[in-house]
Design a protein around this motif. Structure first.
Motif, PDB file in Angstrom:
ATOM      1  N   UNK A  95       0.822  -1.203   0.000  1.00  0.00           N
ATOM      2  CA  UNK A  95       0.000   0.000   0.000  1.00  0.00           C
ATOM      3  C   UNK A  95       0.861   1.259   0.000  1.00  0.00           C
ATOM      4  N   UNK A  96       1.990   1.208   0.676  1.00  0.00           N
ATOM      5  CA  UNK A  96       2.794   2.413   0.872  1.00  0.00           C
ATOM      6  C   UNK A  96       3.863   2.644  -0.199  1.00  0.00           C
ATOM      7  N   UNK A  97       4.085   1.698  -1.090  1.00  0.00           N
ATOM      8  CA  UNK A  97       5.123   1.859  -2.119  1.00  0.00           C
ATOM      9  C   UNK A  97       4.540   2.582  -3.336  1.00  0.00           C
ATOM     10  N   UNK A  98       5.063   3.766  -3.597  1.00  0.00           N
ATOM     11  CA  UNK A  98       4.564   4.612  -4.680  1.00  0.00           C
ATOM     12  C   UNK A  98       4.579   3.900  -6.028  1.00  0.00           C
ATOM     13  N   UNK A  99       5.623   3.142  -6.293  1.00  0.00           N
ATOM     14  CA  UNK A  99       5.761   2.479  -7.588  1.00  0.00           C
ATOM     15  C   UNK A  99       4.665   1.444  -7.839  1.00  0.00           C
ATOM     16  N   UNK A 100       3.968   1.013  -6.809  1.00  0.00           N
ATOM     17  CA  UNK A 100       2.888   0.033  -6.963  1.00  0.00           C
ATOM     18  C   UNK A 100       1.529   0.680  -7.231  1.00  0.00           C
ATOM     19  N   UNK A 101       1.422   1.989  -7.053  1.00  0.00           N
ATOM     20  CA  UNK A 101       0.116   2.649  -7.153  1.00  0.00           C
ATOM     21  C   UNK A 101      -0.569   2.435  -8.503  1.00  0.00           C
ATOM     22  N   UNK A 102       0.201   2.418  -9.582  1.00  0.00           N
ATOM     23  CA  UNK A 102      -0.416   2.250 -10.902  1.00  0.00           C
ATOM     24  C   UNK A 102      -1.059   0.878 -11.061  1.00  0.00           C
ATOM     25  N   UNK A 103      -0.719  -0.075 -10.199  1.00  0.00           N
ATOM     26  CA  UNK A 103      -1.297  -1.415 -10.290  1.00  0.00           C
ATOM     27  C   UNK A 103      -2.688  -1.495  -9.673  1.00  0.00           C
ATOM     28  N   UNK A 104      -3.068  -0.473  -8.888  1.00  0.00           N
ATOM     29  CA  UNK A 104      -4.396  -0.517  -8.285  1.00  0.00           C
ATOM     30  C   UNK A 104      -5.135   0.827  -8.331  1.00  0.00           C
ATOM     31  N   UNK A 105      -4.503   1.849  -8.900  1.00  0.00           N
ATOM     32  CA  UNK A 105      -5.171   3.140  -9.151  1.00  0.00           C
ATOM     33  C   UNK A 105      -5.517   3.201 -10.639  1.00  0.00           C
ATOM     34  N   UNK A 106      -6.757   2.932 -10.970  1.00  0.00           N
ATOM     35  CA  UNK A 106      -7.171   2.942 -12.375  1.00  0.00           C
ATOM     36  C   UNK A 106      -6.964   4.318 -13.001  1.00  0.00           C
ATOM     37  N   UNK A 107      -6.369   4.324 -14.176  1.00  0.00           N
ATOM     38  CA  UNK A 107      -6.170   5.560 -14.917  1.00  0.00           C
ATOM     39  C   UNK A 107      -4.955   6.364 -14.512  1.00  0.00           C
ATOM     40  N   UNK A 108      -4.186   5.900 -13.538  1.00  0.00           N
ATOM     41  CA  UNK A 108      -3.000   6.647 -13.108  1.00  0.00           C
ATOM     42  C   UNK A 108      -1.952   6.620 -14.211  1.00  0.00           C
ATOM     43  N   UNK A 109      -1.562   7.804 -14.647  1.00  0.00           N
ATOM     44  CA  UNK A 109      -0.607   7.934 -15.747  1.00  0.00           C
ATOM     45  C   UNK A 109       0.803   8.200 -15.227  1.00  0.00           C
TER      46      UNK A 109
END
Length: 151
Positions: free
Chosen positions: A20-34
């Motif tokens: 949850x806290x690793x920024x590089x993983x956000x695109x894997x669960x934030x839809x549309x994150x560019x």
């Protein structure tokens, strides 16, 4: 508008909190994150700010994330600011067993203009549904390694 959601994840507390806290993983669960742009502070630490760039349904959206409280692996609270809305999100992680984690997300949406106030009043389920979808996407990423990066 305030609401609380929770989801049970089939993974240990430490694994959930770390992913949850690793920024590089956000695109894997934030839809549309560019893309993500670091603005200030030490990345992923209390007080740090990032600009999140999204493309959703042909629209370009930006929000500023600020970490407002951090006590991992149990808590991570953030605020998300746009020109129309402040979204305060307090995340709590609790081990329910050795290999399960309950994620509780307490949300408050504060409209910053009349149009957003009307949207929140007319469509509260839309905001809750979007939050729950992100929680389901995170669960799927943690449990199965499934990413929404190209969805």
């Amino acid at each position: 508008m305030k609401y609380t959601l929770d989801i049970l994840i089939e993974a240990p507390l430490e694994v959930c909190a770390k992913k949850f806290s690793i920024t590089e993983y956000m695109n894997h669960w934030h839809r549309g994150l560019v893309s993500i742009e670091h603005l200030s502070g030490i990345p992923n630490e209390l007080g740090s700010k990032m600009k999140l760039h999204y493309k959703i349904g042909g629209l370009n959206l930006n929000q500023i994330e600020t970490i407002t409280h951090k006590n991992l692996p149990h808590e991570l609270h953030c605020s998300y600011a746009t020109k129309d809305l402040d979204h305060l999100q307090d995340n709590f992680f609790t081990a329910t067993s050795q290999n399960q984690t309950k994620w509780t997300s307490v949300n408050e949406c504060v409209p910053l203009n009349f149009n957003m106030r009307i949207k929140l009043w007319l469509m509260p389920k839309t905001f809750k549904k979007q939050s729950l979808q992100a929680m389901k996407d995170f669960k799927n990423f943690v449990e199965n390694g499934t990413s929404v990066a190209h969805a």
